[in-house]
Write a protein that holds these residues in place. Structure first.
Motif, PDB file in Angstrom:
ATOM      1  N   GLN A  74     -72.195 111.465  63.630  1.00  0.00           N
ATOM      2  CA  GLN A  74     -73.283 111.437  62.654  1.00  0.00           C
ATOM      3  C   GLN A  74     -74.550 111.950  63.325  1.00  0.00           C
ATOM      4  O   GLN A  74     -74.819 111.609  64.481  1.00  0.00           O
ATOM      5  CB  GLN A  74     -73.485 110.030  62.112  1.00  0.00           C
ATOM      6  N   SER A  79     -74.466 110.195  66.966  1.00  0.00           N
ATOM      7  CA  SER A  79     -73.750 108.956  67.249  1.00  0.00           C
ATOM      8  C   SER A  79     -72.493 109.285  68.049  1.00  0.00           C
ATOM      9  O   SER A  79     -72.106 110.443  68.184  1.00  0.00           O
ATOM     10  CB  SER A  79     -73.353 108.270  65.939  1.00  0.00           C
ATOM     11  N   TYR A 122     -70.062 119.184  61.705  1.00  0.00           N
ATOM     12  CA  TYR A 122     -70.750 118.047  61.110  1.00  0.00           C
ATOM     13  C   TYR A 122     -72.221 118.409  60.973  1.00  0.00           C
ATOM     14  O   TYR A 122     -72.780 119.085  61.841  1.00  0.00           O
ATOM     15  CB  TYR A 122     -70.583 116.798  61.974  1.00  0.00           C
ATOM     16  N   GLY A 130     -76.343 117.226  59.856  1.00  0.00           N
ATOM     17  CA  GLY A 130     -77.345 116.227  59.559  1.00  0.00           C
ATOM     18  C   GLY A 130     -77.964 116.499  58.201  1.00  0.00           C
ATOM     19  O   GLY A 130     -77.597 117.453  57.510  1.00  0.00           O
ATOM     20  N   GLN A 131     -78.925 115.658  57.834  1.00  0.00           N
ATOM     21  CA  GLN A 131     -79.584 115.784  56.534  1.00  0.00           C
ATOM     22  C   GLN A 131     -80.696 116.829  56.554  1.00  0.00           C
ATOM     23  O   GLN A 131     -81.100 117.315  55.510  1.00  0.00           O
ATOM     24  CB  GLN A 131     -80.151 114.432  56.103  1.00  0.00           C
ATOM     25  N   GLN A 162     -65.451 111.662  64.734  1.00  0.00           N
ATOM     26  CA  GLN A 162     -66.509 112.044  63.821  1.00  0.00           C
ATOM     27  C   GLN A 162     -67.853 111.718  64.459  1.00  0.00           C
ATOM     28  O   GLN A 162     -67.968 110.797  65.260  1.00  0.00           O
ATOM     29  CB  GLN A 162     -66.358 111.291  62.506  1.00  0.00           C
TER      30      GLN A 162
END
Length: 117
Positions: free
Chosen positions: A3, A25, A106, A108-109, A1
């Protein structure tokens, strides 16, 4: 995973430039294809640019010639250099990572980009 954290957004006048960054990350950043998407109010999320793990790049027609995507695997970071910005570029810009050989993405914000006329 993995981030993802975007930065670099802000308010800029039409014709100006911004550089967005997306820090990831994890230790396998080089194994991810990295994408930038954007979403304007009331509109669907749209693809902006992609840089594959091997370095090939792709752009939406709307940004071709104005935006440049790049990556620094040593820094686990992908960039989006945006030049000649237009009011229609106003949106939340989101970073996306897809592991090679999978469809798992995945997100991000996001970081807000506002271009004034």
């Amino acid at each position: 995973q993995v981030q993802l954290v975007e930065s670099g957004g802000g308010l800029v006048q039409a014709g100006g430039s911004l550089r967005l960054s997306c820090a990831a990350s994890g230790r396998t950043f080089s194994n991810y294809h990295m994408n930038w998407f954007r979403q304007a109010p009331g509109k669907e999320r749209e693809f902006v640019a992609r840089i594959r793990s091997g370095g090939s790049v792709y752009y939406a027609d709307s940004v071709k010639g104005r935006f440049t995507i790049s990556r620094d695997n040593a820094k686990n970071t992908v960039y989006l250099q945006m030049n000649s910005l237009k009011p229609e570029d106003t949106a939340v810009y989101l970073c996306n990572a897809v592991l090679i050989g999978t469809t798992t993405g995945y997100w991000g914000q996001g970081t807000q980009v506002t271009v004034s006329s």
